[in-house]
Design a protein around this motif. Structure first.
Motif: not given
Length: 211
Positions: A112, A52, A7-8, A88-90, A5, A65, A116, A108, A127
């Motif tokens: 993300s 990130q 996170l941006t 934004s979670l990829g 995962a 998140s 975003f 990922a 997500i």
């Protein structure tokens, strides 16, 4: 293939802060993010107000998140009431892991970062898993979650931040940390619809394991 995962996010209304407060916030945020990952290099702040984080545990990623949104919300003041973040979670594979999160690459990261850039006004959390049906289900749930989260006050966000930081902590323990009565903790959680939000977070965590 193992999935990760990414996170941006960025800091909303960051430029409204004075120079000293911006410096303090960036330093404190960097410490928080690095404390969330086993390898400090997997969390970074860049371009001044963007960040990130790379997570190996998908269920932990959704918790963090929500928590990072609370981290910024709880620091809003009368002078800077709009201070917040977008996340934004990829979810996907990695092509390679570099020396830092900013040197790494893979699905990922692409999901993300791309999503975003597509986030709409007022959207706090998105997500993306790359699975179309899965993403449609999550998008519907997140519409309602974003509505609820957007209404959280700094004091409500502060309580939820600490609930997520230590999910075994009692309300009494959190009350002691914040120097308020336990009834105050319960009231903030109730008004924030935390009982319903907690169920939604657990549902998403389970869904992410299915992709």
């Amino acid at each position: 293939m193992k999935r990760y995962a990414v996170l941006t996010g960025d800091i909303v209304d960051f430029t409204s802060l004075n120079n000293r407060r911006r410096e303090e916030l960036i330093g404190d945020t960097d410490d928080v993010l690095k404390n969330w990952v086993p390898r400090p290099e997997d969390a970074a702040i860049f371009r001044g107000d963007s960040f990130q984080v790379l997570f190996e545990e998908l269920d932990l990623a959704i918790i963090r998140s929500i928590q990072v949104i609370c981290w910024f919300k709880k620091q809003a003041t009368q002078a800077n009431p709009m201070l917040s973040t977008r996340v934004s979670l990829g979810i996907g594979g990695l092509a390679f892991k570099g020396k830092t999160v900013l040197d790494s690459d893979g699905e990922a990261f692409h999901l993300s970062g791309r999503n975003f850039d597509q986030m709409e006004g007022g959207e706090l959390l998105r997500i993306i898993t790359g699975d179309e049906k899965q993403d449609e289900r999550l998008a519907v749930l997140l519409m309602f979650m974003n509505l609820v989260i957007s209404q959280w006050t700094p004091s409500q966000a502060e309580v939820i931040y600490w609930v997520l930081e230590d999910q075994n902590a009692t309300q009494e323990k959190i009350a002691g940390r914040l120097n308020i009565f336990q009834s105050g903790i319960a009231k903030r959680l109730k008004i924030a619809h935390w009982k319903e939000m907690e169920k939604a977070i657990k549902y998403i965590a389970k869904e992410l394991q299915k992709v």
